[in-house]
Design an enzyme around this catalytic site. Sequence first.
Site, mmCIF file in Angstrom:
data_model
loop_
_atom_site.group_PDB
_atom_site.id
_atom_site.type_symbol
_atom_site.label_atom_id
_atom_site.label_comp_id
_atom_site.label_asym_id
_atom_site.label_seq_id
_atom_site.Cartn_x
_atom_site.Cartn_y
_atom_site.Cartn_z
ATOM 1 N N GLY A 1 45.512 37.229 33.276
ATOM 2 C CA GLY A 1 44.210 37.870 33.317
ATOM 3 C C GLY A 1 43.494 37.716 31.992
ATOM 4 O O GLY A 1 44.093 37.434 30.956
ATOM 5 N N CYS A 2 42.169 37.916 32.006
ATOM 6 C CA CYS A 2 41.373 37.716 30.795
ATOM 7 C C CYS A 2 41.702 38.759 29.726
ATOM 8 O O CYS A 2 41.998 38.427 28.568
ATOM 9 C CB CYS A 2 39.892 37.748 31.135
ATOM 10 S SG CYS A 2 39.376 39.176 32.134
ATOM 11 N N TYR A 3 41.657 40.051 30.111
ATOM 12 C CA TYR A 3 42.029 41.098 29.169
ATOM 13 C C TYR A 3 43.471 40.911 28.689
ATOM 14 O O TYR A 3 43.795 41.123 27.512
ATOM 15 C CB TYR A 3 41.909 42.455 29.843
ATOM 16 C CG TYR A 3 40.566 43.125 29.760
ATOM 17 C CD1 TYR A 3 39.975 43.648 30.911
ATOM 18 C CD2 TYR A 3 39.897 43.282 28.557
ATOM 19 C CE1 TYR A 3 38.740 44.306 30.854
ATOM 20 C CE2 TYR A 3 38.680 43.924 28.493
ATOM 21 C CZ TYR A 3 38.099 44.440 29.640
ATOM 22 O OH TYR A 3 36.896 45.088 29.571
ATOM 23 N N ALA A 4 44.345 40.526 29.635
ATOM 24 C CA ALA A 4 45.764 40.376 29.297
ATOM 25 C C ALA A 4 45.981 39.253 28.297
ATOM 26 O O ALA A 4 46.804 39.359 27.387
ATOM 27 C CB ALA A 4 46.577 40.130 30.560
ATOM 28 N N GLY B 1 43.748 38.076 25.980
ATOM 29 C CA GLY B 1 43.271 38.509 24.676
ATOM 30 C C GLY B 1 44.158 39.565 24.046
ATOM 31 O O GLY B 1 44.422 39.540 22.837
#
Length: 866
Positions: A683-686, A688
């Site tokens: 995932g994107c948040y994951a 970063g």
Amino acid sequence: MIPRTIIAAHLARSTTLRASFAYPSCVSRTAVRCFINSRGSSCETQQRSYSGSTSAAQSEKETITKLLYNIGSRKEVEQYLRHFSSVESQKFAVIKVGGAVLTDELDTLTSAITFLNRVGLYPIVLHGAGPQLNNLLEKAGVVPDYHDGIRITDEKTLEIARKVFMAENLKLVESLEKMGTRARPLPGGVFTAQYLDKERYGFVGKITGVNKEVIEASIRAGALPILTSLAETPSGQILNVNADVAAGELARVLEPLKIVYLNEKNGLYNGETGKKIDVINLDEEYEDLLKQPWVKYGTKLKIKEIKELLDHLPRSSSVAIISAGHLHKELFTDSGAGTLIRRGFKLFHHNSLQQLDKDRFRKIMEREDPTVKSGQISVSSYLHQLENSKEGFKAYGDEPYEVLAVVRNNDEAGSGVPKLDKFIATKAAVLNNVTDNVWALLSKDYPALTWEVDENDANKGWHFDKAEGSFTKGGKTLFWKGLSDIGTIEKVVSNFLDSQSKRAVNAATSGGSFAAGQRRSFSTMKQASRSLAVGSRRMFSTSTSSQRDVKKIGLIGARGYTGQELIRLVNNHPSLEISFVSSRELEGKPLEGYTKSSINYVNLSAEQVKEKTKSGEVDAWILALPNGVCKPFVEAVESIEEGRKMVLCDLSADFRFTDSWTYGLPEFNRAKIPGATRISNPGCYATGSQLAIRPLLSHLGGAPSIFGVSGYSGAGTKPSPNNDLNNLTDNLIPYSLTNHIHEREVSHHLGYDVNFMPHVAPFFQGISLTVNMPLNKTMTAGDIRELYEVAYGDEKLVHVIKGVPWVKENSGKHFARIGGFGVHSSGKRVVVVATIDNLLKGAATQAVQNLNLALGLGEYTGIPLD
């Protein structure tokens, strides 16, 4: 079945692109009325039954859309339809109809509104009734009286006005209903008002409020709201309000994309030349326009009122002054038909780098310029070229750099003709015709010009309209304007051919090429040059599959923002090509932004994916589907795998916790990805968060707390409060404050529990992560930064910086930035900041990175690294 009269009319007129129509010019009035009335009646011998089914409605919408193609290109019509459909229904358009239009052009108006509704749009119609009222007042012996241009409304006038408005309102509603278009009369209950000045004007109101719920209820019921300009006081007294004023107040509350004033003249006209004014850009032209001697009285008042209205609306809103018969051409074509008034932006023209806003220059180049996006040149290199240009250059654009044009005062071959080196624009700029404004400005400075465009450029038609001649070869089209000397044209074309011979392109022109010593004549007539260009048109490829190992990709679920970015990356990838792109909602439509071949969206079932896997038509499938949806496709592929396994890259969260799937975060799992056939894209948040935490994992003294803020593209394309710009403006929305799936994902793959608090902000693209981490020993900022620099020193998609990274500096970039490194005075707590583009390194770029590794390609192939 479509009535034969419609088909005949459509085919008979399909080559006509004239704008003078009471209905779209492609069909006759009889044919249009026949088609629309066929919703419940017969047309000659043909009958069409409408039961309200989805398939019938969709078929009708497609037919109407195809008829619209005859007033503009397919691309224009579909582009504007998407634009108008991108907002809530009540935000499409407010249409103000003058009383004379209801009297003289009722059929035309009704058909125009019906066409809009048939393609799924819900214009809000507000009408006046001035001529009708004057006629009845004269019959009743009431002499109209005006003060300061405002009709004085006494009790007798108000009594007649109420009857007139009710009658005209019902007349329009009934006319629409006869055509099968549901409409709801709203002669009152929308506007609240107070007396403007009872002693001076009588029963004339000043609007104090708009009850938009009445309008929204009508649209929710599937009926067009038809309003009058009568208002009420809180106590229930009816007051008369000017219809233009009422339309303006309605627009201020609803903030529509379009405010349309219908008049018989089809626009505003220059009082000196007598020519219709096509476009007015208020920010650029307003002050000079008011100084014109012919701008006075009603014209000046109208322009001032529109300026005041648009100053309070989003820049995406615009005013159109148009006749009912030309409404479709105004709304659905780039050229328009009436007068378009918008705020626009002031334009610039600079001839030195010092005058340019380099940050904005860089952003539009990175987002829109194909040579930068493909990695052929960096922005820094291009700026360096301009700085060292011997002949000089001139850059043009608008204030926010939605359009950028660069003209070099001489081309590199020394033909003596200035060359338009860059002309790039965002979609919003194209929709709002900013491109034409910039073109007009640069054309004043450069009456003679040459430029080149990729043969399959999506906006190539626009370039043909601006050019006076063209020649296509090797996947490029050369355009020119202002060249009347045949010798100069031959020199320009010869230079173009020389440059083409140096390019590694495997293409040839159907019109042949120059032999040694051979001369070829060129026509400067636009029609002849278009024929030459069309005759040599073909698909362009930088190489063939026989020269390189091309991997075929199938993309399932490409409608969203991530799918669009994936398509863009694959389009510029030297070793990946798209075989299939599947989307239920876009089935049958051409794949935009992909130029390697002509592909239409299909709606692949799990069984069809199975068959295409079995036939070897793809080397890898990318699953860009919502969570919980991809399992049937995975099972279909796995049911027929024998020997060689198919590569599956899943962008959802379905397999991020499954041990049999490889977790595709290359910076930490690179050794496992080559040869992997089941890859779960993080995932994107994951992504970063893990990049921000992992170098300190062994030094943590407690659970990290992650404050995450994402642009609203992370909320997807499906309308929700988290991607509603009205809801987001001046706002920051927290959501899923505990147990967010990315909190569990980060904790699972780090092996260390974290606390995650996500928010969505009113910017479109990018993520900022502020990570607070307790430490198990005393450390300095220098110690910590050194850990990160060592950890990511060889990583091309992770940049460690000394300062604090900003979202706007990382939006559109394919790498993450990490910085901040603020250490508490105790030395036992640090705050690290990471930024990442949620659609790129947080999704599409990472998917390409994983595919490259899994398919045996270079990890960063096709990924711009600058």
